[in-house]
Design a protein around this motif. Structure first.
Motif, PDB file in Angstrom:
ATOM      1  N   VAL A 103       0.630  -1.162  -0.007  1.00  0.00           N
ATOM      2  CA  VAL A 103      -0.067  -0.049  -0.077  1.00  0.00           C
ATOM      3  C   VAL A 103       0.696   1.244  -0.018  1.00  0.00           C
ATOM      4  N   SER A 104       1.847   1.136   0.789  1.00  0.00           N
ATOM      5  CA  SER A 104       3.033   2.321   0.781  1.00  0.00           C
ATOM      6  C   SER A 104       3.519   2.853  -0.511  1.00  0.00           C
ATOM      7  N   LEU A 105       3.879   1.545  -1.231  1.00  0.00           N
ATOM      8  CA  LEU A 105       4.647   1.687  -2.614  1.00  0.00           C
ATOM      9  C   LEU A 105       3.598   2.082  -3.439  1.00  0.00           C
ATOM     10  N   ALA A 106       2.389   1.629  -3.524  1.00  0.00           N
ATOM     11  CA  ALA A 106       1.441   1.996  -4.515  1.00  0.00           C
ATOM     12  C   ALA A 106       1.090   3.345  -4.461  1.00  0.00           C
ATOM     13  N   MET A 107       0.601   3.980  -3.285  1.00  0.00           N
ATOM     14  CA  MET A 107       0.203   5.146  -2.858  1.00  0.00           C
ATOM     15  C   MET A 107       1.297   6.231  -3.319  1.00  0.00           C
ATOM     16  N   GLY A 108       2.579   5.932  -2.920  1.00  0.00           N
ATOM     17  CA  GLY A 108       3.629   6.712  -3.079  1.00  0.00           C
ATOM     18  C   GLY A 108       3.608   6.761  -4.586  1.00  0.00           C
ATOM     19  N   SER A 109       3.885   5.712  -5.435  1.00  0.00           N
ATOM     20  CA  SER A 109       4.214   5.646  -6.697  1.00  0.00           C
ATOM     21  C   SER A 109       2.902   6.382  -7.614  1.00  0.00           C
ATOM     22  N   THR A 110       1.800   6.188  -7.199  1.00  0.00           N
ATOM     23  CA  THR A 110       0.517   6.640  -7.940  1.00  0.00           C
ATOM     24  C   THR A 110       0.680   8.239  -7.734  1.00  0.00           C
ATOM     25  N   GLU A 111       1.189   8.873  -6.479  1.00  0.00           N
ATOM     26  CA  GLU A 111       1.220  10.096  -6.251  1.00  0.00           C
ATOM     27  C   GLU A 111       2.235  10.802  -7.041  1.00  0.00           C
ATOM     28  N   CYS A 112       3.299  10.255  -7.408  1.00  0.00           N
ATOM     29  CA  CYS A 112       4.334  10.651  -8.336  1.00  0.00           C
ATOM     30  C   CYS A 112       3.762  10.950  -9.780  1.00  0.00           C
ATOM     31  N   VAL A 113       3.127  10.171 -10.322  1.00  0.00           N
ATOM     32  CA  VAL A 113       2.493   9.986 -11.571  1.00  0.00           C
ATOM     33  C   VAL A 113       1.129  11.365 -11.473  1.00  0.00           C
ATOM     34  N   LEU A 114       0.346  11.350 -10.409  1.00  0.00           N
ATOM     35  CA  LEU A 114      -0.615  12.404 -10.509  1.00  0.00           C
ATOM     36  C   LEU A 114      -0.004  13.667 -10.152  1.00  0.00           C
ATOM     37  N   LEU A 115       0.852  13.836  -9.585  1.00  0.00           N
ATOM     38  CA  LEU A 115       1.403  15.310  -9.564  1.00  0.00           C
ATOM     39  C   LEU A 115       1.947  15.989 -10.794  1.00  0.00           C
ATOM     40  N   ALA A 116       2.441  14.912 -11.536  1.00  0.00           N
ATOM     41  CA  ALA A 116       2.880  15.338 -13.110  1.00  0.00           C
ATOM     42  C   ALA A 116       1.778  15.465 -13.926  1.00  0.00           C
ATOM     43  N   VAL A 117       0.630  14.532 -13.731  1.00  0.00           N
ATOM     44  CA  VAL A 117      -0.754  15.092 -14.413  1.00  0.00           C
ATOM     45  C   VAL A 117      -1.230  16.292 -14.197  1.00  0.00           C
ATOM     46  N   MET A 118      -0.848  16.602 -12.943  1.00  0.00           N
ATOM     47  CA  MET A 118      -1.522  17.801 -12.379  1.00  0.00           C
ATOM     48  C   MET A 118      -0.881  19.011 -12.883  1.00  0.00           C
ATOM     49  N   ALA A 119       0.364  18.755 -13.020  1.00  0.00           N
ATOM     50  CA  ALA A 119       1.093  20.029 -13.454  1.00  0.00           C
ATOM     51  C   ALA A 119       0.951  20.033 -15.068  1.00  0.00           C
ATOM     52  N   TYR A 120       0.430  19.080 -15.681  1.00  0.00           N
ATOM     53  CA  TYR A 120       0.193  19.225 -17.384  1.00  0.00           C
ATOM     54  C   TYR A 120      -1.330  19.635 -17.265  1.00  0.00           C
ATOM     55  N   GLN A 143      -9.341   9.369 -17.525  1.00  0.00           N
ATOM     56  CA  GLN A 143      -8.290   8.485 -18.037  1.00  0.00           C
ATOM     57  C   GLN A 143      -7.080   8.477 -17.513  1.00  0.00           C
ATOM     58  N   LEU A 144      -6.390   9.933 -17.355  1.00  0.00           N
ATOM     59  CA  LEU A 144      -5.420  10.296 -16.689  1.00  0.00           C
ATOM     60  C   LEU A 144      -5.340  10.017 -15.152  1.00  0.00           C
ATOM     61  N   ALA A 145      -6.299   9.949 -14.517  1.00  0.00           N
ATOM     62  CA  ALA A 145      -6.434   9.532 -13.204  1.00  0.00           C
ATOM     63  C   ALA A 145      -6.242   8.130 -12.870  1.00  0.00           C
ATOM     64  N   THR A 146      -6.940   7.469 -14.186  1.00  0.00           N
ATOM     65  CA  THR A 146      -6.707   6.034 -13.926  1.00  0.00           C
ATOM     66  C   THR A 146      -5.383   5.561 -14.455  1.00  0.00           C
ATOM     67  N   VAL A 147      -4.652   6.026 -15.257  1.00  0.00           N
ATOM     68  CA  VAL A 147      -3.322   5.662 -15.716  1.00  0.00           C
ATOM     69  C   VAL A 147      -2.579   5.777 -14.397  1.00  0.00           C
ATOM     70  N   SER A 148      -2.702   7.127 -13.677  1.00  0.00           N
ATOM     71  CA  SER A 148      -1.683   7.281 -12.349  1.00  0.00           C
ATOM     72  C   SER A 148      -1.837   5.966 -11.524  1.00  0.00           C
ATOM     73  N   TRP A 149      -3.096   5.645 -11.255  1.00  0.00           N
ATOM     74  CA  TRP A 149      -3.475   4.505 -10.355  1.00  0.00           C
ATOM     75  C   TRP A 149      -2.967   3.171 -10.873  1.00  0.00           C
TER      76      TRP A 149
END
Length: 316
Positions: A103-120, A143-149
């Motif tokens: 869970v820690s790895l999944a949430m941390g990794s997802t947040e990395c991608v989501l922060l890039a999506v939010m910058a876009y 779709q972008l949120a799903t890709v992040s997850w």
């Protein structure tokens, strides 16, 4: 344990901060207060993003996802930390350790991608405002949120599955949680495959998204500086300030943990960084977005007004 080499463990001991017993009560109070504020702040952001019709833009969809990740991330490790800070037997079973790590790895990794999506999202909103409703329509945002997850959960599954198969020569984890790097320090032999997986995933989820965020903000800064009015520039900067602050806090802690040489700092410093990374950052995220965003503050006022009105009607 099974067999002569005692490499399959059903129970792990978490060292945590037991070397400093005089600090455990202080750390308990600090962690508990931070955790409760994290739950309250992020739950409130999710609530107003769902209920307030004025916050139905893509930014708040992503912000709701970010808040949910922060709740899951802290809930994976902080309750165990709180129990162990007050307990003499600081233990966790294998399945609990596996879930905590994943869970820690999944949430941390997802947040990395989501922060890039939010910058876009901010890039499109400021650099192409007329096309923003078309480019960032509801379907694209989902779709972008799903890709992040999906990206975060799959990379976490890859890392955790490899890490949990490595034979361990001990069951005393020098950490307050089943953090993957701390668990891997117990490995009987080094695994080139595991090292390669960790390196590839770390590069994919830390420097690459951070590079995309930097590129987005270069274009944003270039566009903002061409705005003639000071009011227009301030408005544009205000929409990015909260996100940029969260990015600096998040990536600063993450990069210091995962991309530094192993000999550059002690395990005790790693634990302090992990605690700040796991408790302080998720707690600050909703505060940062609330203080720097007029729409969020107005939405909170409307929500409080509805609650007050409902209570008044009930009393009458």
């Amino acid at each position: 344990m099974q067999g002569e080499n005692l490499t399959i463990w059903s129970l792990f001991f978490l060292e945590g901060f037991s070397r400093y017993p005089e600090l455990e009560i202080v750390l308990f109070v600090f962690s508990l207060v931070m955790y409760l504020i994290t739950l309250l702040g992020n739950s409130t952001l999710i609530l107003i993003a769902v209920l307030d019709s004025c916050l139905q833009s893509p930014m708040y969809l992503f912000l709701g996802n970010l808040s949910f990740m922060d709740i899951c991330y802290t809930s994976a490790s902080i309750p165990t930390l709180l129990v162990n800070l007050l307990s003499c037997q600081k233990t966790i079973i294998f399945s609990g350790c596996a879930v905590q790590m994943y869970v820690s790895l999944a949430m941390g990794s997802t947040e990395c991608v989501l922060l890039a999506v939010m910058a876009y999202d901010r890039y499109v909103a400021i650099c192409n405002p007329l096309r923003y409703p078309i480019v960032m329509n509801r379907q694209v945002c989902v779709q972008l949120a799903t890709v992040s997850w999906v990206t975060g959960c799959l990379t976490a599954l890859l890392e955790a599955s490899f890490a949990l198969q490595i034979p361990l020569c001990g069951n005393l984890i020098d950490h307050f949680t089943c953090e993957i790097l701390a668990v891997l320090k117990l490995a009987c032999t080094s695994s080139l495959l595991m090292d390669m997986v960790m390196l590839v995933v770390s590069v994919l989820l830390l420097p690459i998204p951070l590079l995309l965020i930097c590129i987005s903000y270069v274009f944003i800064l270039s566009t903002v500086l061409r705005i003639s009015s000071a009011e227009g520039r301030n408005k544009a900067f205000s929409t990015c300030g909260a996100h940029l602050t969260v990015v600096i806090l998040y990536y600063g802690a993450a990069l210091s943990m995962y991309l530094k040489p192993s000999s550059s700092s002690s395990q005790e410093i790693d634990k302090v960084i992990s605690l700040l990374y796991g408790v302080l950052t998720p707690m600050l995220n909703p505060i940062i977005y609330s203080l720097r965003n007029k729409e969020v503050k107005d939405a909170m006022k409307r929500l409080l007004g509805r609650i007050t009105l409902h209570q008044t009607r009930e009393n009458l």
